[in-house]
Scaffold this motif. Sequence first.
Motif, PDB file in Angstrom:
ATOM      1  N   TYR A 233       0.828  -1.209   0.000  1.00  0.00           N
ATOM      2  CA  TYR A 233       0.000   0.000   0.000  1.00  0.00           C
ATOM      3  C   TYR A 233       0.864   1.262   0.000  1.00  0.00           C
ATOM      4  O   TYR A 233       0.509   2.259  -0.634  1.00  0.00           O
ATOM      5  N   SER A 234       2.000   1.220   0.677  1.00  0.00           N
ATOM      6  CA  SER A 234       2.896   2.375   0.685  1.00  0.00           C
ATOM      7  C   SER A 234       3.484   2.623  -0.693  1.00  0.00           C
ATOM      8  O   SER A 234       3.654   3.780  -1.113  1.00  0.00           O
ATOM      9  N   ASP A 235       3.820   1.557  -1.414  1.00  0.00           N
ATOM     10  CA  ASP A 235       4.392   1.692  -2.754  1.00  0.00           C
ATOM     11  C   ASP A 235       3.466   2.490  -3.671  1.00  0.00           C
ATOM     12  O   ASP A 235       3.916   3.306  -4.479  1.00  0.00           O
ATOM     13  N   TYR A 236       2.163   2.242  -3.550  1.00  0.00           N
ATOM     14  CA  TYR A 236       1.204   2.956  -4.401  1.00  0.00           C
ATOM     15  C   TYR A 236       1.263   4.455  -4.129  1.00  0.00           C
ATOM     16  O   TYR A 236       1.222   5.279  -5.055  1.00  0.00           O
ATOM     17  N   VAL A 237       1.362   4.819  -2.844  1.00  0.00           N
ATOM     18  CA  VAL A 237       1.376   6.235  -2.470  1.00  0.00           C
ATOM     19  C   VAL A 237       2.681   6.907  -2.899  1.00  0.00           C
ATOM     20  O   VAL A 237       2.684   8.024  -3.431  1.00  0.00           O
ATOM     21  N   LEU A 238       3.798   6.232  -2.676  1.00  0.00           N
ATOM     22  CA  LEU A 238       5.113   6.841  -2.870  1.00  0.00           C
ATOM     23  C   LEU A 238       5.588   6.803  -4.314  1.00  0.00           C
ATOM     24  O   LEU A 238       6.422   7.620  -4.712  1.00  0.00           O
ATOM     25  N   GLY A 239       5.079   5.849  -5.089  1.00  0.00           N
ATOM     26  CA  GLY A 239       5.461   5.763  -6.489  1.00  0.00           C
ATOM     27  C   GLY A 239       6.905   5.329  -6.679  1.00  0.00           C
ATOM     28  O   GLY A 239       7.579   4.879  -5.754  1.00  0.00           O
ATOM     29  N   ILE A 240       7.389   5.507  -7.881  1.00  0.00           N
ATOM     30  CA  ILE A 240       8.753   5.096  -8.218  1.00  0.00           C
ATOM     31  C   ILE A 240       9.780   5.963  -7.508  1.00  0.00           C
ATOM     32  O   ILE A 240      10.803   5.484  -7.030  1.00  0.00           O
ATOM     33  N   ASP A 241       9.521   7.261  -7.414  1.00  0.00           N
ATOM     34  CA  ASP A 241      10.455   8.199  -6.798  1.00  0.00           C
ATOM     35  C   ASP A 241       9.713   9.084  -5.802  1.00  0.00           C
ATOM     36  O   ASP A 241       8.993  10.006  -6.182  1.00  0.00           O
ATOM     37  N   PRO A 242       9.872   8.824  -4.484  1.00  0.00           N
ATOM     38  CA  PRO A 242       9.138   9.610  -3.477  1.00  0.00           C
ATOM     39  C   PRO A 242       9.727  10.987  -3.206  1.00  0.00           C
ATOM     40  O   PRO A 242       9.107  11.796  -2.502  1.00  0.00           O
TER      41      PRO A 242
END
Length: 501
Positions: A233-242
Amino acid sequence: MKKILYLSIILTLLTACQGYLETSPDSTFNVKIDSEEKIAELLSGAYPEASYFSFLEARTDNVGERVNGVHSRLNEAMYYWEDYDQEDLDTPLNYWNACYAGIAQANQALELLSKYPKSARVKALYGEAFLLRAYLHFMLVNIWAEPYATSKSQTAPGIPYLTKPEKNAVVDYKRGTVKEVYEKIEKDLKLGISLVDDNYYSKPKFHFNKKAAYAFASRFYLIKGEWELVVAYSDYVLGIDPKPILRNWEKYGKEFYFNRKHLHTRYTSTEEPANLLLTTTESRIARNIATEKFGVTNRSADKVYNQHGIDGCNEFKKMKMQPFFLFNYGDGRISDGQYIGKFDELSLSGYTGIRPKDLYVTNVLFSTDEVMLNRMEAYAMIGEYEKSIKDLLTYLSVKFGITPPCNHLDYTQTSSDNYQIFTPFYGMSIKQLALIKIILGFRQQEFMHEGLRWFDIRRFYIPVKRTSKYKFYKQLEKEDPRKLLQIPSEAINRGLEPNPR
């Protein structure tokens, strides 16, 4: 501001919801809601009208006793972990009522939506209603019930989970168990995420937009210790480059160094990429934070910001982080009080008496910074130490311009004495303990004044010791019944089981 925009429809709704679970209201409301637009407005008014920031923050180890600070009974009671059952702004009772009022409105919206064809807009409204119902119950169970733990949760009393509008004047509410409450939250959360759609929001950051929903899921599964889901779920929010979406305190410093009291103009802005979900609450926090008797002091700020670091790296065992956070110092009369100017205020009445109302303050409920910290923690707990450290280094470099010249092994070294402080239900290896200690320290710094430290104190069973001569003072122990706020007395009088004291 959001609440003002929808004032015309929600004033009657809020009146109907006052004292929810205390006076058993009829939540059918005296407002004719006969369109999708009115249902959307009903949901806009379901976000919590009250704030938990003040009453939870005073319970944490972020604060101390200020010389010449302004005394209030609420502030004192929270500081000493005493029960407080009065109704006013910034009180536990006010937040309890606001959450159940919001739940009532979400349930009313769900009932109304069942009569409409399942168009894309209706599905999106369903999603927002499910997410609101899940979030409000989640906050209630994490304030008024035992911390989540796989064994204790089976039997520990939760909070009433309401799934339909009440039609009767007298309702027999049951608390259920923490486990049952979490199961219902998870069901609503998953439904909400699958349905929510950002395309129908004119002001998406004041609603459960998609990224805010995923941020909520990241927090939910962090509390449960389901690490792979936290990462997903965090990956979706942060994307490839946070990097572009983290709160940049170094940049804040350049913009607000000489104008610190107005930091809130950026901190709570919809234009700030780090902000995922905002809400407007009726609160006195903006005017009280500088002067109240129990708040951030010189000593407590130094401990939180300057005595924390990377245990295994000698040069960075204690990192001087306080200057980055743009503290304001005192008000002339209080020499040892500090605060960060995170909160705006809109006063509708202009009244400045002892207990003014109609004061609206913007709260940041979810941010990318929290999600990044959640993912760091999850990586550490599944043994992905390099990924956790990489996130931490990104966090430090983007936000503060800091790149510690430490060996990566340094991040996983700490004293075994810290097992006496951090004792989550799932246990930790020494490497995990070292990283978690670092991450929690930066989490404590980031969310000063916002109450999130209290949830870490609960889930890690952290003791809190005050420097106090108060005759009734007793240290807050690791497993202490005072870590559960007491159920409001009116709800107890109606048959709801009280928390132990």
